[in-house]
Design an enzyme around this catalytic site. Structure first.
Site, short mmCIF file in Angstrom:
data_model
loop_
_atom_site.label_atom_id
_atom_site.label_comp_id
_atom_site.label_asym_id
_atom_site.label_seq_id
_atom_site.Cartn_x
_atom_site.Cartn_y
_atom_site.Cartn_z
CG HIS A 120 18.49 -13.87 9.77
ND1 HIS A 120 17.57 -14.85 10.05
CD2 HIS A 120 19.66 -14.51 9.52
CE1 HIS A 120 18.15 -16.05 9.97
NE2 HIS A 120 19.42 -15.87 9.64
CE1 TYR A 121 11.97 -8.88 10.67
CE2 TYR A 121 11.75 -8.10 8.43
CZ TYR A 121 11.18 -8.63 9.57
OH TYR A 121 9.85 -8.92 9.61
CB THR A 122 17.24 -7.39 14.60
OG1 THR A 122 16.82 -6.07 14.21
CG2 THR A 122 18.73 -7.54 14.39
CD GLU A 161 19.32 -11.76 13.08
OE1 GLU A 161 18.55 -10.85 12.69
OE2 GLU A 161 18.93 -12.89 13.44
CG HIS A 205 15.22 -16.63 8.41
ND1 HIS A 205 14.94 -16.23 9.70
CD2 HIS A 205 15.27 -18.00 8.46
CE1 HIS A 205 14.82 -17.31 10.46
NE2 HIS A 205 15.02 -18.38 9.74
CG ASP A 210 13.95 -12.76 8.87
OD1 ASP A 210 13.20 -13.76 8.83
OD2 ASP A 210 15.10 -12.82 9.34
ZN LIG Z 1 15.55 -14.48 10.55
#
Ligand SMILES: [Zn+2]
Length: 232
Positions: free
Chosen positions: A25-27, A90, A132, A142
């Site tokens: 993921h990215y935040t 993340e 994700h 993301d």
């Molecule tokens: Zn995500």
């Protein structure tokens, strides 16, 4: 500089399921602190096992044996309880909403070290280290088209982007959709359009929004073949 130890109360039981996937993921928040606050806020009811800052600093928020809450409504290769079978990581990045930018080398290097350890620990096939957006097409973007899948592929930690080569025979549209599902995409659940865009974001970002054009179908055929070769 973040000197506090962060842990998240947001986790549950894996319900006896084994760990067999990693979701990246990215935040998508302005700062790392903001993201850590949210991932550790009981009211937010979200979490991930790990967060990696842009300078490569690693935080473990949830123990691996616990089920973190990062994937939401998601599906991959017929599996719908992604949180129970995955580890969520993340990466700090403001994301498409707050100024999407490149992932720095320090951050990617730290991710590669972490993934190597996790892959070894649970024998996770590289075809099951995904984004994700792959498991939640149409709902999530993301880690996004700037994420360097090439760097992971070079370490056998993921299937890499399309090589740019055209196969001898191109799949037609129906065959291409079948191959998307074979790769893992939830075509029936999320719809063809959302899955094609998610695939392009991940494997051939220059084709994003072009539908099932020749290049996209070539990329799908290649990824499908690699998935077959990299699923064990
Ligand atoms: Zn995500």
């Amino acid at each position: 500089m973040i000197d506090k130890e962060w842990t998240s109360p947001n986790h549950g039981d894996r319900k006896g399921r084994d760990i067999s996937m990693v979701v990246l993921h990215y935040t998508g928040m302005k700062t790392a602190e903001e993201a850590l606050e949210r991932l550790c806020d009981p009211q937010a009811e979200v979490s991930a096992h790990y967060l990696i800052e842009e300078n490569g600093r690693l935080h473990q928020l949830v123990r691996e044996e616990r089920r973190a809450w990062h994937a939401g409504v998601a599906q991959w290769g017929g599996e719908t309880d992604i949180n129970s079978v995955s580890i969520g990581i993340e990466l700090v990045n403001p994301g498409h909403e707050f100024g999407y930018r490149d992932f720095p080398d320090d951050q990617v290097d730290a991710l590669i070290d972490l993934l190597e350890a996790i892959k070894d620990r649970y024998q996770i096939p590289r075809a099951r280290i995904v984004g994700h957006s792959d498991v939640a097409p149409g709902r999530k973007e993301d880690p996004g088209e700037k994420f360097p899948w090439n760097a992971l592929a070079a370490e056998k930690l993921a299937i890499g982007p399309w090589s740019g080569q055209m196969p001898l025979t191109l799949p037609n549209e129906e065959q291409a959709l079948g191959q998307l599902a074979t790769i893992g995409y939830g075509v029936e659940t999320f719809g063809a359009e959302a899955c094609i865009l998610a695939f392009q974001r991940r494997f051939c970002p220059r084709r994003m929004g072009q539908g099932l054009d020749q290049e996209t179908r070539a990329a799908i055929a290649e990824a499908c073949e690699k998935t077959g070769a990299c699923s064990a």
